[in-house]
Design a protein around this motif. Structure first.
Motif, PDB file in Angstrom:
ATOM      1  N   ASN A 287     -12.011   4.994 -13.822  1.00 50.33           N
ATOM      2  CA  ASN A 287     -11.348   5.175 -12.533  1.00 50.33           C
ATOM      3  C   ASN A 287     -11.065   6.638 -12.171  1.00 50.33           C
ATOM      4  N   SER A 288     -11.805   7.567 -12.772  1.00 48.54           N
ATOM      5  CA  SER A 288     -11.712   8.970 -12.367  1.00 48.54           C
ATOM      6  C   SER A 288     -13.078   9.615 -12.546  1.00 48.54           C
ATOM      7  N   TYR A 289     -13.333  10.675 -11.781  1.00 46.51           N
ATOM      8  CA  TYR A 289     -14.646  11.320 -11.838  1.00 46.51           C
ATOM      9  C   TYR A 289     -14.700  12.364 -12.944  1.00 46.51           C
ATOM     10  N   GLU A 290     -15.816  12.331 -13.676  1.00 49.93           N
ATOM     11  CA  GLU A 290     -16.106  13.341 -14.676  1.00 49.93           C
ATOM     12  C   GLU A 290     -17.380  14.062 -14.259  1.00 49.93           C
ATOM     13  N   GLN A 291     -17.354  15.398 -14.332  1.00 55.61           N
ATOM     14  CA  GLN A 291     -18.552  16.149 -13.976  1.00 55.61           C
ATOM     15  C   GLN A 291     -19.585  16.023 -15.088  1.00 55.61           C
ATOM     16  N   ARG A 292     -20.819  15.803 -14.692  1.00 57.48           N
ATOM     17  CA  ARG A 292     -21.916  15.631 -15.644  1.00 57.48           C
ATOM     18  C   ARG A 292     -23.024  16.646 -15.355  1.00 57.48           C
ATOM     19  N   GLN A 293     -23.853  16.869 -16.358  1.00 58.84           N
ATOM     20  CA  GLN A 293     -24.968  17.801 -16.212  1.00 58.84           C
ATOM     21  C   GLN A 293     -26.170  17.155 -15.529  1.00 58.84           C
ATOM     22  N   GLN A 294     -26.257  15.836 -15.614  1.00 61.94           N
ATOM     23  CA  GLN A 294     -27.358  15.130 -14.962  1.00 61.94           C
ATOM     24  C   GLN A 294     -26.849  13.785 -14.443  1.00 61.94           C
ATOM     25  N   SER A 295     -27.615  13.213 -13.546  1.00 69.14           N
ATOM     26  CA  SER A 295     -27.233  11.924 -12.978  1.00 69.14           C
ATOM     27  C   SER A 295     -27.221  10.854 -14.058  1.00 69.14           C
ATOM     28  N   GLN A 296     -26.188  10.026 -14.034  1.00 74.46           N
ATOM     29  CA  GLN A 296     -26.124   8.888 -14.940  1.00 74.46           C
ATOM     30  C   GLN A 296     -26.866   7.686 -14.362  1.00 74.46           C
ATOM     31  N   LEU A 297     -26.970   7.633 -13.053  1.00 71.59           N
ATOM     32  CA  LEU A 297     -27.704   6.555 -12.397  1.00 71.59           C
ATOM     33  C   LEU A 297     -29.210   6.768 -12.477  1.00 71.59           C
ATOM     34  N   LEU A 298     -29.625   8.040 -12.414  1.00 70.72           N
ATOM     35  CA  LEU A 298     -31.043   8.398 -12.448  1.00 70.72           C
ATOM     36  C   LEU A 298     -31.236   9.458 -13.530  1.00 70.72           C
ATOM     37  N   PRO A 299     -31.122   9.082 -14.788  1.00 67.46           N
ATOM     38  CA  PRO A 299     -31.091  10.063 -15.874  1.00 67.46           C
ATOM     39  C   PRO A 299     -32.373  10.865 -16.054  1.00 67.46           C
ATOM     40  N   ASN A 300     -33.491  10.369 -15.533  1.00 67.62           N
ATOM     41  CA  ASN A 300     -34.760  11.088 -15.687  1.00 67.62           C
ATOM     42  C   ASN A 300     -35.059  12.033 -14.524  1.00 67.62           C
ATOM     43  N   LEU A 301     -34.183  12.062 -13.538  1.00 73.21           N
ATOM     44  CA  LEU A 301     -34.381  12.941 -12.382  1.00 73.21           C
ATOM     45  C   LEU A 301     -33.848  14.339 -12.702  1.00 73.21           C
ATOM     46  N   ASP A 302     -34.718  15.338 -12.583  1.00 69.63           N
ATOM     47  CA  ASP A 302     -34.335  16.727 -12.813  1.00 69.63           C
ATOM     48  C   ASP A 302     -33.780  17.296 -11.501  1.00 69.63           C
ATOM     49  N   LEU A 303     -32.457  17.252 -11.370  1.00 72.23           N
ATOM     50  CA  LEU A 303     -31.834  17.703 -10.125  1.00 72.23           C
ATOM     51  C   LEU A 303     -31.887  19.219  -9.965  1.00 72.23           C
ATOM     52  N   SER A 304     -31.946  19.941 -11.055  1.00 75.16           N
ATOM     53  CA  SER A 304     -32.091  21.401 -10.960  1.00 75.16           C
ATOM     54  C   SER A 304     -33.435  21.754 -10.333  1.00 75.16           C
ATOM     55  N   LEU A 305     -34.464  21.017 -10.711  1.00 78.87           N
ATOM     56  CA  LEU A 305     -35.787  21.233 -10.128  1.00 78.87           C
ATOM     57  C   LEU A 305     -35.806  20.771  -8.679  1.00 78.87           C
ATOM     58  N   MET A 306     -35.238  19.609  -8.396  1.00 79.15           N
ATOM     59  CA  MET A 306     -35.227  19.111  -7.028  1.00 79.15           C
ATOM     60  C   MET A 306     -34.501  20.074  -6.094  1.00 79.15           C
ATOM     61  N   ALA A 307     -33.463  20.725  -6.597  1.00 79.42           N
ATOM     62  CA  ALA A 307     -32.705  21.669  -5.779  1.00 79.42           C
ATOM     63  C   ALA A 307     -33.591  22.795  -5.254  1.00 79.42           C
TER      64      ALA A 307
ATOM     65  N   GLN B   3     -27.213  24.196  -5.032  1.00 78.37           N
ATOM     66  CA  GLN B   3     -27.308  23.448  -6.282  1.00 78.37           C
ATOM     67  C   GLN B   3     -26.447  22.194  -6.202  1.00 78.37           C
ATOM     68  N   PHE B   4     -26.731  21.259  -7.098  1.00 77.04           N
ATOM     69  CA  PHE B   4     -26.006  19.995  -7.136  1.00 77.04           C
ATOM     70  C   PHE B   4     -24.884  20.041  -8.168  1.00 77.04           C
ATOM     71  N   GLU B   5     -23.753  19.469  -7.791  1.00 76.91           N
ATOM     72  CA  GLU B   5     -22.694  19.150  -8.746  1.00 76.91           C
ATOM     73  C   GLU B   5     -22.643  17.622  -8.832  1.00 76.91           C
ATOM     74  N   ILE B   6     -22.614  17.098 -10.041  1.00 75.53           N
ATOM     75  CA  ILE B   6     -22.727  15.651 -10.252  1.00 75.53           C
ATOM     76  C   ILE B   6     -21.420  15.116 -10.834  1.00 75.53           C
ATOM     77  N   TYR B   7     -20.893  14.077 -10.197  1.00 70.54           N
ATOM     78  CA  TYR B   7     -19.649  13.466 -10.655  1.00 70.54           C
ATOM     79  C   TYR B   7     -19.869  11.966 -10.854  1.00 70.54           C
ATOM     80  N   TYR B   8     -19.453  11.488 -12.019  1.00 73.14           N
ATOM     81  CA  TYR B   8     -19.648  10.087 -12.388  1.00 73.14           C
ATOM     82  C   TYR B   8     -18.296   9.418 -12.603  1.00 73.14           C
ATOM     83  N   LEU B   9     -18.133   8.237 -12.023  1.00 68.48           N
ATOM     84  CA  LEU B   9     -16.862   7.520 -12.103  1.00 68.48           C
ATOM     85  C   LEU B   9     -16.738   6.846 -13.465  1.00 68.48           C
TER      86      LEU B   9
END
Length: 203
Positions: free
Chosen positions: A161-181, A152-158
């Motif tokens: 100046n620090s990383y915060e874990q997110r549930q989905q990509s902020q760069l590609l918000p429409n990409l379902d990474l759970s499905l891609m996994a 599975q994917f863990e997503i971290y967004y800067l």
């Protein structure tokens, strides 16, 4: 429907005898790090990470490289189907001497325009090491990092100046990474990419 499609393909059976090798040492100067990079060259099968004098050298396993390739191909298919302009930089060495940080990601990408530092870095993790991946990428100012662990994917967004874990990509918000996994773990790469393209065209 998606679940039924995925169930029809065998999943990757990870082999126990497929070790990743890591060598970690401290007290390494920046000059020694750059000398080693030059000595290994672009054809090296090793990946290097450097942070404040700590050097990690990793020789990836076969399963590591299979996942890396599968993730890259699936992501690029998504970008192509959605007409998102991208530059795939692979394992390009990223480094900043003033930040005393350097890393060769498994995959990395620039979006919209080509840049010296990519927007996205992807790391496949099977074995733990002492190198602080997120600290290195924070010093390099990589906007988003995906860690692939335990299928599975863990997503971290800067942010600030620090990383915060997110549930989905902020760069590609429409990409379902759970499905891609789920497609990453299909053992037949051709079937995975064909079915993935069908899926993203529907959506």
């Amino acid at each position: 429907m998606t679940s039924a499609i995925l169930d029809s393909f065998p999943q990757i059976n990870l082999q126990a005898k497929d070790p990743e090798e890591k060598f970690i040492t401290s007290g390494v100067s920046w000059e020694a790090y750059e000398t080693l990079l030059n000595a290994l060259g672009d054809s090296s099968g090793y990946r290097l990470a450097f942070l404040e004098g700590i050097l990690e050298i990793m020789s990836p396993s076969r399963r590591h490289e299979l996942d890396k390739k599968n993730i890259g191909r699936l992501l690029e298919a998504y970008l192509e189907e959605n007409r998102i302009r991208f530059w795939g930089l692979g394992s390009t060495t990223l480094r900043k001497v003033d930040k005393q940080a350097g890393k060769e990601p498994d995959e990395c990408y620039c979006f919209d325009i080509d840049k010296n530092i990519p927007d996205l870095a992807i790391e496949v993790i099977y074995t733990s090491g002492s190198a602080n991946i997120l600290e290195i990428y924070q010093r390099l100012s990589v906007t988003e990092v995906w860690l692939w662990q335990n299928n599975q994917f863990e997503i971290y967004y800067l942010q600030n100046n620090s990383y915060e874990q997110r549930q989905q990509s902020q760069l590609l918000p429409n990409l379902d990474l759970s499905l891609m996994a789920q497609y990453v773990t299909i053992s037949d790469p051709l079937e995975a990419i064909v079915e993935w393209r069908k899926q993203i065209r529907v959506n």
